[in-house]
Design a protein around this motif. Structure first.
Motif, short mmCIF file in Angstrom:
data_model
loop_
_atom_site.label_atom_id
_atom_site.label_comp_id
_atom_site.label_asym_id
_atom_site.label_seq_id
_atom_site.Cartn_x
_atom_site.Cartn_y
_atom_site.Cartn_z
N ILE A 203 -8.62 18.49 -12.69
CA ILE A 203 -10.28 18.44 -12.82
C ILE A 203 -10.95 17.58 -14.18
O ILE A 203 -12.26 16.97 -13.57
CB ILE A 203 -10.41 19.84 -12.57
N THR A 204 -9.98 18.46 -15.29
CA THR A 204 -10.86 17.88 -16.56
C THR A 204 -10.73 16.57 -16.15
O THR A 204 -10.94 15.73 -17.30
CB THR A 204 -10.92 18.29 -17.63
N ALA A 205 -9.53 15.69 -16.36
CA ALA A 205 -9.19 14.36 -16.39
C ALA A 205 -10.60 13.11 -16.83
O ALA A 205 -10.47 12.52 -17.31
CB ALA A 205 -8.24 14.50 -15.55
N PRO A 206 -11.21 12.96 -15.25
CA PRO A 206 -12.06 12.05 -15.19
C PRO A 206 -12.92 12.52 -16.06
O PRO A 206 -14.15 11.27 -16.13
CB PRO A 206 -12.31 12.77 -13.68
N ILE A 207 -13.43 13.34 -17.45
CA ILE A 207 -14.67 13.98 -17.69
C ILE A 207 -14.71 13.18 -19.17
O ILE A 207 -13.55 13.04 -19.31
CB ILE A 207 -13.89 15.48 -17.96
N GLU A 208 -15.47 12.32 -19.07
CA GLU A 208 -15.90 11.09 -20.34
C GLU A 208 -16.73 11.45 -21.77
O GLU A 208 -16.51 11.49 -22.25
CB GLU A 208 -16.55 9.80 -19.34
N HIS A 209 -16.92 12.92 -21.26
CA HIS A 209 -17.80 13.01 -22.38
C HIS A 209 -17.78 13.99 -23.38
O HIS A 209 -17.02 15.52 -22.76
CB HIS A 209 -20.14 13.94 -21.98
N PRO A 210 -17.38 13.69 -24.55
CA PRO A 210 -16.36 14.79 -25.46
C PRO A 210 -17.07 15.97 -25.56
O PRO A 210 -16.10 17.19 -25.51
CB PRO A 210 -16.23 13.94 -26.45
N SER A 251 -0.19 10.78 -22.39
CA SER A 251 -1.14 9.97 -23.77
C SER A 251 -2.10 9.36 -23.05
O SER A 251 -3.48 9.92 -23.27
CB SER A 251 -0.13 8.92 -24.79
N GLY A 252 -2.10 8.78 -21.73
CA GLY A 252 -2.98 8.16 -21.07
C GLY A 252 -3.70 8.96 -20.37
O GLY A 252 -5.11 8.46 -19.37
N SER A 253 -3.14 10.37 -20.16
CA SER A 253 -4.01 11.15 -19.23
C SER A 253 -5.40 11.54 -19.29
O SER A 253 -5.48 12.02 -18.35
CB SER A 253 -2.63 12.02 -18.78
N SER A 254 -5.70 11.42 -20.24
CA SER A 254 -7.28 11.81 -20.40
C SER A 254 -8.24 10.47 -21.42
O SER A 254 -7.27 10.01 -22.11
CB SER A 254 -7.18 12.89 -21.55
N ARG A 255 -9.25 10.87 -21.68
CA ARG A 255 -10.30 9.71 -22.45
C ARG A 255 -9.93 10.26 -23.80
O ARG A 255 -9.59 11.55 -24.37
CB ARG A 255 -11.81 10.16 -21.64
N THR A 256 -9.27 8.46 -24.19
CA THR A 256 -9.52 8.90 -25.84
C THR A 256 -10.46 8.38 -26.63
O THR A 256 -10.11 10.34 -27.76
CB THR A 256 -9.29 7.06 -26.50
#
Length: 511
Positions: A203-210, A251-256
């Motif tokens: 659910i949270t992986a696509p979220i881009e706003h830190p 490492s690539g599963s969430s936004r940097t």
């Protein structure tokens, strides 16, 4: 407003004491607890309290999740025997010894209440120990043992604690009835923790706003605890499994940008919670003493001091006996990664048994009508403060006196991870002719190894090319961790370097 102002003053005072602790070389939990006692003795200071059902969730859940997320499963597997000896045997022996001694002092104390006291005193708190050891670079294997123990012994001891509290509420229980319930709660907590971690991750992986992602992380943390409690499972076990599962994401599963900013926020918030918890330890002295009548004042403190000695000696004795027996019977090559390898390692692990946030929170969370609750609170306070002062102030001199050889395990693994990340990047760039690729080859080698949090690595004019290179490096890093070649400490260090490289290539997005 008075309570709000008091909390602000406590935070300010705790921050100043933590700074002072760093300057004089004293572990900050020790100084905070002593400072809390000093504040509690000031006449007219407001009594700060929380509803018992909120204490464990507020203080324990985020700290446990943060520790579980950073725990290396590879190191846990490598040291599973000594870790389990501490998590099960040392906790069990401490629980039994404290319960028996308490019954000797107070024969009318119910066995369930005595076991609850032993269980909440059993788990050491690694925060103070690690605060000392990180400043003097102890062997990596000892840090791994203490981190794994602090994560798992909370679960084992609080399960026993919960069963004992339930036994008091229902009027008793039999062991044959408790064991199946214990197993069912444990298995159910593991399953629910894993399922929630997988679900929340998707659910949270696509979220881009830190900021939004970080808020959801904290809401999720407390939500997982509440769900476990509503299902009558163990909040501790559920949170630990949730954190371990979440920490294994690629490492690539969430936004940097989310990862960089949320890690910084979590570090700050867990420090604030630890500061409040250790300060709260000292503040409990006033309310505890106020509830004791004259006759009890003369005997309870002496009983508490005796139990403090028992708690320290039981752990130390078990660690030394287990280490000695393991050295006599170990298979060849089994010792190097364990604290059982030498007497010095065992002595350090045995002395790193300071109690803290979990013990205090569990004691304060007891129902108001719990048998001998005031005695339990006093003993918990004395044991926590006593171990923080006695062991906390002597751990650093002990580390220096033992003269451990230099340990470069983590540094060597970081070098291995950097080499693999650079090698993967070079394979991508080898198929890219031209000055942009050559420039990026040079920059990549230079930046991966000097990039640190807060520093801005050099940027390449060809950002699109860099965005093709970074995934290859991240994949190489994930492969090393999955194979057990590197642990999570080295993994996080190089992952952060790659994160800063990625953010530097797209300043508009990261802003």
């Amino acid at each position: 407003m008075l309570v709000f102002e008091t909390i602000l003053l406590l935070l300010l005072g705790a921050a100043l004491l933590s700074m002072l602790a760093g300057r004089i070389g004293v572990p900050y939990p020790t100084l905070l607890a002593v400072g809390g006692v000093a504040v509690a003795l000031i006449p007219g200071v407001p009594r700060l309290g929380l509803p018992p059902e909120l204490i464990l969730a507020l203080f324990v859940a985020p700290v446990l999740l943060d520790a579980a997320h950073d725990t290396s499963l590879r190191d846990l597997r490598a040291n599973w025997r000594p870790v389990l000896s501490l998590v099960l045997v040392a906790v069990g022996l401490t629980t039994i010894a404290v319960a028996c001694v308490s019954r000797v002092f107070l024969p009318d104390m119910p066995w369930a209440a005595a076991i609850a006291l032993g269980a909440l005193l059993a788990p050491p708190d690694a925060v103070a120990a690690l605060a000392v050891m990180r400043s003097v670079a102890p062997p990596h294997r000892i840090r791994s043992i203490l981190e794994g123990e602090s994560l798992l012994n909370d679960a084992s001891s609080l399960l026993v604690y919960k069963l004992a509290v339930t036994a008091v509420a229902v009027g008793g229980f039999r062991v044959v009835d408790a064991v199946p319930a214990f197993a069912l709660v444990t298995v159910g907590s593991v399953v629910v923790g894993w399922l929630l971690a997988v679900l929340v991750g998707r659910i949270t992986a696509p979220i881009e706003h830190p900021a939004i992602a970080t808020i959801l992380q904290f809401v999720t943390t407390f939500g997982v605890w509440i769900v476990a409690e509503r299902l009558e499972l163990s909040g501790v076990v559920t949170i630990v499994v949730f954190g371990l599962t979440a920490g294994r994401r690629a490492s690539g599963s969430s936004r940097t940008s989310v990862r960089i900013l949320s890690f910084a926020t979590w570090e700050t918030m867990t420090l604030v919670l630890n500061v409040l918890a250790f300060t709260t330890i000292g503040l409990q002295l006033g309310p505890i003493m106020e509830r004791l009548d004259g006759g009890e004042r003369a005997t309870y403190p002496l009983y508490a001091l005796a139990i403090l000695v028992v708690v320290i000696l039981v752990r130390l004795a078990w660690v030394l006996v287990y280490g000695a027996s393991h050295r006599l019977s170990r298979a060849p090559g089994d010792a190097p990664r364990s604290w059982t390898a030498t007497f010095k390692s065992g002595l350090l692990v045995g002395w790193s048994g300071m109690r803290g946030i979990v013990t205090l929170a569990a004691a304060l969370a007891l129902p108001a009508d719990f048998p001998y609750r005031d005695f339990i609170l006093l003993v918990a306070f004395v044991v926590v403060l006593g171990t923080l002062v006695v062991q906390g102030l002597t751990l650093k001199p002990l580390l220096h006196a033992l003269h451990f050889p230099p340990d470069t395990i983590v540094e060597d693994e970081i070098a291995t991870a950097r080499s693999a990340a650079i090698g993967a990047a070079m394979q991508v760039l080898d198929g890219e002719p031209g000055p942009a690729a050559e420039r990026l080859r040079h920059e990549y080698r230079e930046a991966l190894g000097v990039a640190r949090a807060g520093e801005d690595p050099r940027t390449s004019s060809d950002n699109a090319l860099r965005q093709r290179v970074l995934p290859a490096s991240r994949h190489a890093l994930d492969t090393l961790r999955s194979a057990g070649t590197i642990g999570d400490e080295a993994y996080r260090a190089v992952e952060q370097e790659l994160d800063w490289l990625e953010l530097s290539s797209r300043p508009a997005e990261s802003a």
